[in-house]
Scaffold this motif. Structure first.
Motif, short mmCIF file in Angstrom:
data_model
loop_
_atom_site.label_atom_id
_atom_site.label_comp_id
_atom_site.label_asym_id
_atom_site.label_seq_id
_atom_site.Cartn_x
_atom_site.Cartn_y
_atom_site.Cartn_z
N ASN A 1 -16.22 -7.54 12.86
CA ASN A 1 -16.61 -6.65 11.63
C ASN A 1 -17.74 -5.90 12.14
N LEU A 2 -18.15 -5.93 13.43
CA LEU A 2 -19.41 -5.00 13.77
C LEU A 2 -18.92 -3.65 14.70
N TRP A 3 -19.35 -2.49 13.92
CA TRP A 3 -18.74 -1.39 14.51
C TRP A 3 -19.84 -0.61 14.84
N ALA A 4 -19.82 0.23 15.99
CA ALA A 4 -20.77 1.30 16.54
C ALA A 4 -20.52 2.47 16.37
N GLY A 5 -19.83 2.92 15.47
CA GLY A 5 -19.40 4.42 15.11
C GLY A 5 -20.56 5.28 14.73
N ALA B 1 -22.62 -0.77 12.07
CA ALA B 1 -22.35 -1.10 10.72
C ALA B 1 -21.49 -2.30 10.80
N LEU B 2 -21.91 -3.29 9.72
CA LEU B 2 -20.82 -4.26 9.37
C LEU B 2 -19.70 -3.48 8.39
N VAL B 3 -18.56 -3.84 8.98
CA VAL B 3 -17.45 -3.18 8.04
C VAL B 3 -16.42 -4.48 7.74
N GLY B 4 -16.18 -4.27 6.47
CA GLY B 4 -14.95 -5.18 6.05
C GLY B 4 -15.13 -5.63 4.52
N ASN B 5 -14.26 -6.62 4.07
CA ASN B 5 -14.44 -7.07 2.83
C ASN B 5 -15.47 -7.84 2.56
N PRO B 6 -15.65 -7.90 1.19
CA PRO B 6 -17.07 -8.81 0.96
C PRO B 6 -17.14 -10.20 1.52
N ASP B 7 -16.03 -11.03 1.65
CA ASP B 7 -16.13 -12.29 2.31
C ASP B 7 -16.76 -12.05 3.75
#
Length: 385
Positions: free
Chosen positions: A295-299, A310-316
């Motif tokens: 869930n860790l994205w460097a865009g 950014a942390l990317v994903g659903n709330p959980d």
């Protein structure tokens, strides 16, 4: 205490350089008008964010003046205001900090910014090299802390001096408003260990960040001090993983290869910031290397300086990743997302419940038309003036 029960402070970000739904383009750009910044600050205040970070730089509205304007328009929100030591004297900034702290009744924090683009620093008249800037920051904070603490501030250093300086109107927070700081170099860590209350790091992978936190803790212990830790990162939270990753892709959909090359050249070859180079090394300017952890994205770091992940994903899943950072000592998340007004609501509505955070009223309890005076939810706002 388990990680799920540890307290967590979640801060938001004021885009005093402008905002919009895309990086790398002026399409649908929102200028940093005071009216728009007021909307974001008041939304963050009502939603239950602990505070907001105000950046500094030649392309930003002045952090101190914006904070002074917004403090009377908010109730509980703390203001983490950028303080650049090379742009003014310790005595001047001591008076600024004390006055702002008194006006806000103790809602001011100071984010000490030593590193930046050399051209940006030169615009403020600071032409010192990397390590010299941190030596200057050490002297600055020594004087600044003495003045606000009511101690004799007589000091003669290599870069700065002060004699017979005191303050007639002390701050509310004693001995002074808390100092935040981020610096990944050895010189930066030495300053943090000696002076600051909270060390702020960019969103590196957990296994990489834990080593740096350990170095800071060890350096602070050698000074007989302890330091709290915060994380500066973007959040892209949606109801499903698919929606979240689609939103991440949209954010950089206007970023060109030429723009990436130009930005990365500045980050790697021109900037003197060790932390910035650590950000760029995570992806090396390549679109196919942007997922650098669960869930860790460097865009964002392809073209954006400073916080580049950014942390990317659903709330959980995003909550689970935040708990992993808590396990290594992170107590505060300073988050942002584009555009910042709508995304403040996404984060509060979707993520707060998973983290045990709650604002003035739960989202379902709010009357949107009464609270915002428009009869529409805030994600319908295209711009503010």
């Amino acid at each position: 205490m388990s990680s799920n029960n540890r307290p967590l402070d979640l801060y938001w970000y004021l885009p005093t350089h402008g905002d919009g739904p895309y990086l790398g383009t002026d399409e649908r750009h929102r200028p940093a008008t005071f009216g728009y910044l007021k909307e974001i600050a008041q939304a963050a205040d009502r939603l239950g964010f602990k505070g907001v970070l105000l950046p500094t730089g030649t392309r930003c509205e002045d952090a101190w003046i914006v904070a002074a304007g917004l403090i009377p328009l908010t109730e509980r929100l703390k203001f983490l205001v950028a303080l650049r030591p090379g742009s003014g004297t310790p005595a001047l900034f001591a008076r600024h900090a004390a006055t702002l702290d008194r006006i806000s009744e103790g809602r001011v924090l100071l984010n000490v910014v030593t590193g930046a683009d050399p051209a940006d620093l030169a615009g403020d008249g600071n032409k010192l090299g990397h390590d010299e800037r941190y030596a200057q920051t050490d002297e600055f904070l020594t004087i600044w802390r003495r003045i606000l603490s009511g101690e004799p501030a007589d000091f003669d250093g290599k870069y700065l001096s002060a004699h017979g300086t005191d303050i007639s109107f002390p701050p509310v927070q004693r001995p002074h408003p808390p100092l935040w700081f981020g610096g990944s170099s050895d010189a930066g860590i030495a300053v943090a260990a000696k002076h600051v209350d909270a060390y702020l790091s960019r969103g590196e992978p957990v296994d990489q960040l834990v080593e740096k936190i350990g170095r800071v803790r060890e350096a602070a212990a050698a000074q007989g001090r302890t330091i709290r830790f915060g994380l500066r990162i973007h959040l892209i939270v949606r109801e499903t993983e698919e929606e979240a990753w689609a939103a991440a892709d949209r954010l950089i959909s206007h970023v060109t290869d030429d723009l990436i090359a130009e930005a990365q050249n500045g980050f790697v070859h021109i900037s003197e910031s060790v932390g910035q180079k650590r950000m760029s090394a995570l992806h090396q300017g390549r679109r196919d290397r942007l997922v650098i952890g669960p869930n860790l994205w460097a865009g964002p770091g392809l073209v954006r300086g400073g916080a580049g992940t950014a942390l990317v994903g659903n709330p959980d899943n995003v909550a689970a990743r935040i708990r992993e950072y808590q396990e290594i000592g992170i107590e505060t998340i300073i988050a942002s997302a584009y555009p910042h007004l709508e995304e403040a609501f996404n984060v509060a509505e979707l993520l707060f419940p998973k983290l045990g955070l709650r604002g003035e009223a739960a989202p379902a309890e709010r009357s949107w038309d009464v609270e915002f005076g428009r009869g529409v939810r805030p994600n319908a706002v295209a711009s503010a003036s």
